[in-house]
Design a protein around this motif. Structure first.
Motif, PDB file in Angstrom:
ATOM      1  N   ASP A   1      -8.190  -7.009  -0.402  1.00  0.00           N
ATOM      2  CA  ASP A   1      -8.728  -5.716   0.040  1.00  0.00           C
ATOM      3  C   ASP A   1      -8.772  -5.618   1.560  1.00  0.00           C
ATOM      4  OD1 ASP A   1      -9.050  -5.049  -2.637  1.00  0.00           O
ATOM      5  OD2 ASP A   1     -11.245  -5.214  -2.612  1.00  0.00           O
ATOM      6  N   GLU A   2      -9.191  -6.684   2.227  1.00  0.00           N
ATOM      7  CA  GLU A   2      -9.227  -6.682   3.692  1.00  0.00           C
ATOM      8  C   GLU A   2      -7.816  -6.531   4.265  1.00  0.00           C
ATOM      9  OE1 GLU A   2     -13.075  -9.655   4.394  1.00  0.00           O
ATOM     10  OE2 GLU A   2     -11.075 -10.522   4.108  1.00  0.00           O
ATOM     11  N   ALA A   3      -6.877  -7.265   3.707  1.00  0.00           N
ATOM     12  CA  ALA A   3      -5.494  -7.211   4.185  1.00  0.00           C
ATOM     13  C   ALA A   3      -4.877  -5.831   3.956  1.00  0.00           C
ATOM     14  CB  ALA A   3      -4.651  -8.285   3.501  1.00  0.00           C
ATOM     15  N   ALA A   4      -5.190  -5.205   2.822  1.00  0.00           N
ATOM     16  CA  ALA A   4      -4.627  -3.878   2.528  1.00  0.00           C
ATOM     17  C   ALA A   4      -5.053  -2.860   3.582  1.00  0.00           C
ATOM     18  CB  ALA A   4      -5.043  -3.419   1.134  1.00  0.00           C
ATOM     19  N   LEU A   5      -6.334  -2.836   3.923  1.00  0.00           N
ATOM     20  CA  LEU A   5      -6.815  -1.900   4.938  1.00  0.00           C
ATOM     21  C   LEU A   5      -6.243  -2.243   6.315  1.00  0.00           C
ATOM     22  CD1 LEU A   5      -8.537   0.492   5.791  1.00  0.00           C
ATOM     23  CD2 LEU A   5     -10.480  -1.084   6.018  1.00  0.00           C
ATOM     24  N   ARG A   6      -6.270  -3.512   6.681  1.00  0.00           N
ATOM     25  CA  ARG A   6      -5.758  -3.938   7.986  1.00  0.00           C
ATOM     26  C   ARG A   6      -4.281  -3.583   8.135  1.00  0.00           C
ATOM     27  NH1 ARG A   6      -2.724  -7.968   8.995  1.00  0.00           N
ATOM     28  NH2 ARG A   6      -3.281  -9.191   7.145  1.00  0.00           N
ATOM     29  N   GLU A   7      -3.480  -3.951   7.146  1.00  0.00           N
ATOM     30  CA  GLU A   7      -2.039  -3.705   7.210  1.00  0.00           C
ATOM     31  C   GLU A   7      -1.718  -2.212   7.224  1.00  0.00           C
ATOM     32  OE1 GLU A   7       0.620  -5.521   7.672  1.00  0.00           O
ATOM     33  OE2 GLU A   7      -0.128  -7.566   7.429  1.00  0.00           O
ATOM     34  N   ALA A   8      -2.417  -1.425   6.400  1.00  0.00           N
ATOM     35  CA  ALA A   8      -2.159   0.017   6.367  1.00  0.00           C
ATOM     36  C   ALA A   8      -2.475   0.653   7.719  1.00  0.00           C
ATOM     37  CB  ALA A   8      -2.958   0.674   5.245  1.00  0.00           C
ATOM     38  N   GLU A   9      -3.616   0.298   8.291  1.00  0.00           N
ATOM     39  CA  GLU A   9      -3.970   0.875   9.590  1.00  0.00           C
ATOM     40  C   GLU A   9      -3.003   0.426  10.685  1.00  0.00           C
ATOM     41  OE1 GLU A   9      -8.660   2.036   9.337  1.00  0.00           O
ATOM     42  OE2 GLU A   9      -8.184   0.083  10.241  1.00  0.00           O
ATOM     43  N   GLU A  10      -2.617  -0.857  10.662  1.00  0.00           N
ATOM     44  CA  GLU A  10      -1.679  -1.364  11.670  1.00  0.00           C
ATOM     45  C   GLU A  10      -0.332  -0.649  11.580  1.00  0.00           C
ATOM     46  OE1 GLU A  10      -3.255  -6.006  11.970  1.00  0.00           O
ATOM     47  OE2 GLU A  10      -1.235  -5.609  11.205  1.00  0.00           O
ATOM     48  N   GLU A  11       0.249  -0.628  10.394  1.00  0.00           N
ATOM     49  CA  GLU A  11       1.598  -0.081  10.260  1.00  0.00           C
ATOM     50  C   GLU A  11       1.646   1.434  10.432  1.00  0.00           C
ATOM     51  OE1 GLU A  11       4.219  -1.543   7.231  1.00  0.00           O
ATOM     52  OE2 GLU A  11       3.390  -3.563   7.401  1.00  0.00           O
ATOM     53  N   LEU A  12       0.611   2.135   9.969  1.00  0.00           N
ATOM     54  CA  LEU A  12       0.574   3.592  10.137  1.00  0.00           C
ATOM     55  C   LEU A  12       0.120   3.979  11.546  1.00  0.00           C
ATOM     56  CD1 LEU A  12      -0.996   4.558   6.706  1.00  0.00           C
ATOM     57  CD2 LEU A  12       1.395   4.867   7.410  1.00  0.00           C
ATOM     58  N   GLY A  13      -0.517   3.055  12.248  1.00  0.00           N
ATOM     59  CA  GLY A  13      -1.002   3.336  13.593  1.00  0.00           C
ATOM     60  C   GLY A  13      -2.196   4.264  13.606  1.00  0.00           C
TER      61      GLY A  13
ATOM     62  N   VAL B   1       0.846  -1.190   0.000  1.00  0.00           N
ATOM     63  CA  VAL B   1       0.000   0.000   0.000  1.00  0.00           C
ATOM     64  C   VAL B   1       0.882   1.241   0.000  1.00  0.00           C
ATOM     65  CG1 VAL B   1      -1.866   1.238   1.146  1.00  0.00           C
ATOM     66  CG2 VAL B   1      -1.753  -1.267   1.314  1.00  0.00           C
ATOM     67  N   GLU B   2       0.769   2.023  -1.065  1.00  0.00           N
ATOM     68  CA  GLU B   2       1.454   3.303  -1.121  1.00  0.00           C
ATOM     69  C   GLU B   2       0.608   4.289  -0.320  1.00  0.00           C
ATOM     70  OE1 GLU B   2       3.218   5.840  -4.721  1.00  0.00           O
ATOM     71  OE2 GLU B   2       1.051   6.037  -4.471  1.00  0.00           O
ATOM     72  N   ALA B   3       1.161   4.825   0.762  1.00  0.00           N
ATOM     73  CA  ALA B   3       0.432   5.754   1.634  1.00  0.00           C
ATOM     74  C   ALA B   3       1.023   7.155   1.484  1.00  0.00           C
ATOM     75  CB  ALA B   3       0.522   5.300   3.088  1.00  0.00           C
ATOM     76  N   ARG B   4       0.162   8.094   1.144  1.00  0.00           N
ATOM     77  CA  ARG B   4       0.589   9.495   0.997  1.00  0.00           C
ATOM     78  C   ARG B   4      -0.154  10.363   1.996  1.00  0.00           C
ATOM     79  NH1 ARG B   4       3.702  10.679  -3.541  1.00  0.00           N
ATOM     80  NH2 ARG B   4       3.887   8.914  -4.966  1.00  0.00           N
ATOM     81  N   ASP B   5       0.515  11.413   2.462  1.00  0.00           N
ATOM     82  CA  ASP B   5      -0.108  12.337   3.403  1.00  0.00           C
ATOM     83  C   ASP B   5      -0.899  13.411   2.642  1.00  0.00           C
ATOM     84  OD1 ASP B   5       1.815  14.183   2.479  1.00  0.00           O
ATOM     85  OD2 ASP B   5       2.859  14.318   4.395  1.00  0.00           O
ATOM     86  N   ALA B   6      -1.477  14.366   3.370  1.00  0.00           N
ATOM     87  CA  ALA B   6      -2.309  15.415   2.767  1.00  0.00           C
ATOM     88  C   ALA B   6      -1.536  16.256   1.757  1.00  0.00           C
ATOM     89  CB  ALA B   6      -2.899  16.304   3.858  1.00  0.00           C
TER      90      ALA B   6
ATOM     91  N   ARG C   1      -4.666   7.593   0.710  1.00  0.00           N
ATOM     92  CA  ARG C   1      -4.302   8.902   1.262  1.00  0.00           C
ATOM     93  C   ARG C   1      -4.588   8.857   2.759  1.00  0.00           C
ATOM     94  NH1 ARG C   1      -3.906  13.939  -1.516  1.00  0.00           N
ATOM     95  NH2 ARG C   1      -3.718  15.594   0.009  1.00  0.00           N
ATOM     96  N   CYS C   2      -3.590   9.254   3.539  1.00  0.00           N
ATOM     97  CA  CYS C   2      -3.724   9.248   4.995  1.00  0.00           C
ATOM     98  C   CYS C   2      -3.573  10.685   5.495  1.00  0.00           C
ATOM     99  CB  CYS C   2      -2.669   8.344   5.629  1.00  0.00           C
ATOM    100  SG  CYS C   2      -2.779   8.305   7.431  1.00  0.00           S
ATOM    101  N   ASP C   3      -4.699  11.323   5.781  1.00  0.00           N
ATOM    102  CA  ASP C   3      -4.687  12.688   6.307  1.00  0.00           C
ATOM    103  C   ASP C   3      -4.582  12.704   7.830  1.00  0.00           C
ATOM    104  OD1 ASP C   3      -4.938  13.636   3.719  1.00  0.00           O
ATOM    105  OD2 ASP C   3      -7.117  13.802   3.826  1.00  0.00           O
ATOM    106  N   LEU C   4      -4.567  11.534   8.445  1.00  0.00           N
ATOM    107  CA  LEU C   4      -4.505  11.407   9.899  1.00  0.00           C
ATOM    108  C   LEU C   4      -3.055  11.454  10.378  1.00  0.00           C
ATOM    109  CD1 LEU C   4      -6.922   8.354  10.006  1.00  0.00           C
ATOM    110  CD2 LEU C   4      -7.512  10.705  10.642  1.00  0.00           C
ATOM    111  N   PRO C   5      -2.823  11.914  11.604  1.00  0.00           N
ATOM    112  CA  PRO C   5      -1.468  11.821  12.154  1.00  0.00           C
ATOM    113  C   PRO C   5      -1.093  10.356  12.351  1.00  0.00           C
ATOM    114  CG  PRO C   5      -2.967  12.928  13.713  1.00  0.00           C
ATOM    115  CD  PRO C   5      -3.774  12.526  12.517  1.00  0.00           C
ATOM    116  N   VAL C   6       0.085   9.967  11.895  1.00  0.00           N
ATOM    117  CA  VAL C   6       0.498   8.565  11.987  1.00  0.00           C
ATOM    118  C   VAL C   6       1.246   8.306  13.293  1.00  0.00           C
ATOM    119  CG1 VAL C   6       0.575   8.253   9.475  1.00  0.00           C
ATOM    120  CG2 VAL C   6       2.647   8.892  10.696  1.00  0.00           C
ATOM    121  N   ARG C   7       1.070   7.098  13.801  1.00  0.00           N
ATOM    122  CA  ARG C   7       1.777   6.587  14.974  1.00  0.00           C
ATOM    123  C   ARG C   7       2.225   5.166  14.606  1.00  0.00           C
ATOM    124  NH1 ARG C   7      -2.785   8.527  16.222  1.00  0.00           N
ATOM    125  NH2 ARG C   7      -3.769   6.573  16.763  1.00  0.00           N
ATOM    126  N   PRO C   8       3.275   5.064  13.780  1.00  0.00           N
ATOM    127  CA  PRO C   8       3.665   3.749  13.258  1.00  0.00           C
ATOM    128  C   PRO C   8       3.851   2.694  14.340  1.00  0.00           C
ATOM    129  CG  PRO C   8       4.867   5.469  12.158  1.00  0.00           C
ATOM    130  CD  PRO C   8       4.151   6.122  13.313  1.00  0.00           C
TER     131      PRO C   8
END
Length: 177
Positions: free
Chosen positions: A78-90, A38-43, A122-129
């Motif tokens: 799709d389930e793994a992509a969301l789960r992994e992105a949320e886990e790793e980005l915190g 998952v390529e995650a980009r900030d705002a 796109r992750c507009d939230l503050p990350v806590r890896p």
């Protein structure tokens, strides 16, 4: 349960499930399984880049421009992509990552082989890896990332996905090398 004990679907060259095995066994025996990138980009459009912890089962202490990981047994990409992105980005409440393409990653030198599904979010939230996964992190522009590709140890599957993603965005086929 340790990451090595996680049960994975084992798949064939057509991404069809042919069995199941613990992650540690799949890695040790080179059994083909599934993974998400998952390529995650900030705002500001900058890319989340991180160094994996030294305790990672595969490619410890390497840099990566994707968050992601293995797809668990019975779990969809799709389930793994969301789960992994949320886990790793915190974070929680991340929008569902957008699927882009799939490709088969194979490294004859290490025996690693997995089907990879590439996403963007796109992750507009503050990350806590997640400290178990991410040793350090930074958000980089595309140009800053390009400048750093030659001077660090990068995960080889992530580099393969990155080059395919660049080709995909340039109008080429994502799965091409």
């Amino acid at each position: 349960m340790t990451p090595a004990d996680e049960i994975l679907d084992i798949v064939d060259e057509h991404d069809e499930v042919v069995g199941q095995a613990p992650r540690g066994e799949a890695t040790a025996r080179g059994l083909r399984h599934r993974a998400v990138f998952v390529e995650a980009r900030d705002a500001a459009g900058r890319l989340f880049v991180h160094r994996r912890t030294a305790t990672k089962l595969v490619f410890p202490s390497h840099y990566d421009m994707f968050v992601g990981g293995v797809v668990g047994a019975g779990e969809s990409y799709d389930e793994a992509a969301l789960r992994e992105a949320e886990e790793e980005l915190g974070v929680s409440g991340l929008p569902r990552p957008t699927p882009l393409f799939k490709f088969l990653y194979e490294d004859e030198g290490t025996g690693h082989s997995w089907w990879c599904s590439v996403y963007e979010v796109r992750c507009d939230l503050p990350v806590r890896p997640q400290v178990e996964e991410v040793d350090l992190h930074v958000f980089l522009t595309d140009a800053e990332l390009e400048d750093r590709l030659g001077d660090r140890a990068w995960v080889p599957d992530g580099l393969a996905a990155y080059h395919r993603l660049r080709s995909f965005r340039a109008g080429g086929a994502g799965p091409a090398a």
